[in-house]
Enzyme design. Structure first.
Site, PDB file in Angstrom:
ATOM      1  N   TRP A  62      71.677  33.346  58.412  1.00 43.44           N
ATOM      2  CA  TRP A  62      72.691  34.022  57.628  1.00 43.44           C
ATOM      3  C   TRP A  62      72.064  34.938  56.581  1.00 43.44           C
ATOM      4  O   TRP A  62      72.492  36.081  56.410  1.00 43.44           O
ATOM      5  CB  TRP A  62      73.618  33.002  56.990  1.00 43.44           C
ATOM      6  CG  TRP A  62      74.833  33.536  56.287  1.00 43.44           C
ATOM      7  CD1 TRP A  62      75.352  33.075  55.119  1.00 43.44           C
ATOM      8  CD2 TRP A  62      75.709  34.590  56.715  1.00 43.44           C
ATOM      9  NE1 TRP A  62      76.489  33.784  54.789  1.00 43.44           N
ATOM     10  CE2 TRP A  62      76.732  34.730  55.749  1.00 43.44           C
ATOM     11  CE3 TRP A  62      75.705  35.448  57.821  1.00 43.44           C
ATOM     12  CZ2 TRP A  62      77.754  35.671  55.849  1.00 43.44           C
ATOM     13  CZ3 TRP A  62      76.729  36.398  57.929  1.00 43.44           C
ATOM     14  CH2 TRP A  62      77.732  36.503  56.950  1.00 43.44           C
TER      15      TRP A  62
ATOM     16  N   GLY B 100      83.919  33.383  54.686  1.00 42.72           N
ATOM     17  CA  GLY B 100      84.798  33.851  55.747  1.00 42.72           C
ATOM     18  C   GLY B 100      84.232  33.565  57.122  1.00 42.72           C
ATOM     19  O   GLY B 100      83.151  32.985  57.261  1.00 42.72           O
TER      20      GLY B 100
ATOM     21  N   ALA C 140      76.268  34.216  61.807  1.00 45.15           N
ATOM     22  CA  ALA C 140      75.108  35.080  61.602  1.00 45.15           C
ATOM     23  C   ALA C 140      74.711  35.792  62.889  1.00 45.15           C
ATOM     24  O   ALA C 140      74.317  36.960  62.870  1.00 45.15           O
ATOM     25  CB  ALA C 140      73.936  34.245  61.089  1.00 45.15           C
TER      26      ALA C 140
ATOM     27  N   LYS D 239      86.337  23.295  56.061  1.00 42.97           N
ATOM     28  CA  LYS D 239      86.512  23.641  57.477  1.00 42.97           C
ATOM     29  C   LYS D 239      85.339  23.119  58.310  1.00 42.97           C
ATOM     30  O   LYS D 239      85.481  22.884  59.524  1.00 42.97           O
ATOM     31  CB  LYS D 239      86.704  25.139  57.662  1.00 42.97           C
ATOM     32  CG  LYS D 239      85.593  26.020  57.127  1.00 42.97           C
ATOM     33  CD  LYS D 239      84.420  26.191  58.070  1.00 42.97           C
ATOM     34  CE  LYS D 239      83.290  26.928  57.401  1.00 42.97           C
ATOM     35  NZ  LYS D 239      82.105  27.067  58.263  1.00 42.97           N
TER      36      LYS D 239
ATOM     37  N   SER E  16      78.728  27.393  66.225  1.00 42.14           N
ATOM     38  CA  SER E  16      78.922  26.467  65.118  1.00 42.14           C
ATOM     39  C   SER E  16      78.063  25.212  65.270  1.00 42.14           C
ATOM     40  O   SER E  16      78.234  24.432  66.203  1.00 42.14           O
ATOM     41  CB  SER E  16      80.398  26.062  65.026  1.00 42.14           C
ATOM     42  OG  SER E  16      80.568  24.978  64.139  1.00 42.14           O
ATOM     43  N   ARG E  17      77.156  25.004  64.329  1.00 43.04           N
ATOM     44  CA  ARG E  17      76.337  23.786  64.341  1.00 43.04           C
ATOM     45  C   ARG E  17      77.215  22.554  64.149  1.00 43.04           C
ATOM     46  O   ARG E  17      76.926  21.488  64.704  1.00 43.04           O
ATOM     47  CB  ARG E  17      75.271  23.858  63.242  1.00 43.04           C
ATOM     48  CG  ARG E  17      74.288  24.980  63.403  1.00 43.04           C
ATOM     49  CD  ARG E  17      73.137  24.852  62.433  1.00 43.04           C
ATOM     50  NE  ARG E  17      73.554  25.002  61.057  1.00 43.04           N
ATOM     51  CZ  ARG E  17      73.528  26.151  60.380  1.00 43.04           C
ATOM     52  NH1 ARG E  17      73.130  27.264  60.989  1.00 43.04           N
ATOM     53  NH2 ARG E  17      73.887  26.204  59.114  1.00 43.04           N
ATOM     54  N   ASN E  18      78.258  22.698  63.340  1.00 42.85           N
ATOM     55  CA  ASN E  18      79.157  21.572  63.094  1.00 42.85           C
ATOM     56  C   ASN E  18      79.866  21.145  64.377  1.00 42.85           C
ATOM     57  O   ASN E  18      79.951  19.961  64.682  1.00 42.85           O
ATOM     58  CB  ASN E  18      80.175  21.949  62.019  1.00 42.85           C
ATOM     59  CG  ASN E  18      79.524  22.202  60.680  1.00 42.85           C
ATOM     60  OD1 ASN E  18      79.101  21.288  59.995  1.00 42.85           O
ATOM     61  ND2 ASN E  18      79.411  23.470  60.318  1.00 42.85           N
TER      62      ASN E  18
ATOM     63  N   VAL F  67      70.736  22.362  59.632  1.00 44.86           N
ATOM     64  CA  VAL F  67      71.624  21.708  58.675  1.00 44.86           C
ATOM     65  C   VAL F  67      73.056  21.697  59.197  1.00 44.86           C
ATOM     66  O   VAL F  67      73.592  22.728  59.600  1.00 44.86           O
ATOM     67  CB  VAL F  67      71.571  22.420  57.310  1.00 44.86           C
ATOM     68  CG1 VAL F  67      72.563  21.781  56.338  1.00 44.86           C
ATOM     69  CG2 VAL F  67      70.160  22.364  56.740  1.00 44.86           C
TER      70      VAL F  67
END
Length: 333
Positions: A11, A132, A136, A187, A250-252, A275
């Site tokens: 990012w 927002g 990246a 989120k 999305s890593r999440n 992370v």
């Protein structure tokens, strides 16, 4: 303008490229000399494979450039924000604008990132948040993207808007810093939950249910803590929720898929290899909800799975069998 970006992850690098494209004098700072040497040698960030770093982008492992910068972009993981702000504080110009891009809540203090930065700066500079739906990987490839710049000082928010905005990166302003930051942090918890649903092999109906009711929880907590309800319908709330819950960038979400497949949270994060902010935000959401007396059943279930080891399938069943409710509860608006 002279700008330093603190943090050379995906990012931070994407934002540095954007700022260079906009004609600014930009230095990208790396935490380690080894990381900086890799970027200098290859002129490419492994997290943005195939995206060349232009010669106009300066690279450094020394924080000295902060002293001359009109804008300092803090683009490190949430757990590193306090230490990085502490490092930068004595070097910072009094009139500098510090832009926080981390989407998290500090463990133990339950402070948002701009609050952490303000504590460490001790009155130096002006602080804003940039948040927002902005992977990246896509910003680095110049894919059209929209974000929001938030600050209690609207001149700072408007400066961020002017410096970052171009034909492929649209920036709005907002004075509701708390709402913007809570949306960006919470989120991540819901994206992790959506990944669990995917990992369990459940369907789109289930994911839509979770995202919608999760959005209600985000707004309910945000309003209870002093944010504005309408902020959560914007880019830092609904926008970021949609992109993070549905994308494999999305890593999440990727971490959640592994948890849904039966791995422990620790095993899943290790496999993701980066992370996973949603894991830490789940604890903060649990603590904030208890402190504010706000009901957040989806986030509570995330906490139970991630921190108490409850089986995900049991937790889904518990959510579906809760007492009957009205869809719209006016009491918290």
């Amino acid at each position: 303008m002279k700008i330093t970006v603190l943090g050379s992850g995906g990012w931070g690098t994407a934002l540095a490229l954007l700022l260079v494209d906009n004609g600014n004098d930009v230095t990208l700072w790396s935490y380690s000399k080894e990381r900086n040497e890799l970027l200098e040698r290859t002129r490419e960030n492994p997290r943005l494979a195939g995206v060349a770093l232009p010669e106009a982008l300066k690279l450094s492992a020394e924080p000295d450039s902060v002293a001359e910068s009109e804008i300092v972009v803090m683009s490190v993981p949430s757990f590193a924000v306090r230490d990085t702000a502490r490092m930068a504080a004595p070097l910072l110009r009094k009139d500098a604008v510090v832009v926080s891009t981390a989407k998290g809540i500090e463990k133990d203090s339950a402070l948002c990132m701009t609050q952490v930065i303000e504590e460490e700066l001790g009155g130096r500079g002006r602080v804003a948040a940039l948040s927002g739906p902005s992977h990246a990987e896509e910003v680095g490839r110049r894919v059209p993207t929209g974000c929001v710049a938030a600050s209690r000082d609207m001149t700072a928010a408007e400066l961020v808007q002017d410096v970052f905005m171009n034909s492929r990166f649209r920036v709005y302003t907002n004075s509701d810093v708390l709402g913007v930051e809570l949306g960006g942090a919470l989120k991540n918890v819901l994206a992790l939950c959506c990944g669990v649903i995917d990992g369990m092999g459940l369907g789109d109906n289930t994911k839509a249910l979770l995202m919608t009711r999760g959005m209600t929880e985000m707004a309910r907590l945000g309003v209870a803590l002093g944010g504005k309800k309408e902020t959560f319908a914007g880019l830092s709330g609904m926008g970021d929720l949609i992109v993070t819950c549905t994308s494999m960038h999305s890593r999440n979400r990727r971490c959640g898929i592994l948890v849904g497949q039966g791995k422990s949270a620790q095993e899943a994060m290790k496999e993701v290899g980066a992370v996973v902010e949603g894991y830490y935000a789940a604890l903060s959401a649990h603590q904030l909800a208890e402190k504010a007396g706000v009901e957040m059943p989806v986030c509570q279930c995330a906490y139970q799975v991630l921190y108490e080891g409850h089986p995900a399938r049991d937790v889904v069943g518990n959510l579906m069998n809760r007492n009957k409710k009205r869809e719209v509860d006016e009491s918290w608006i």
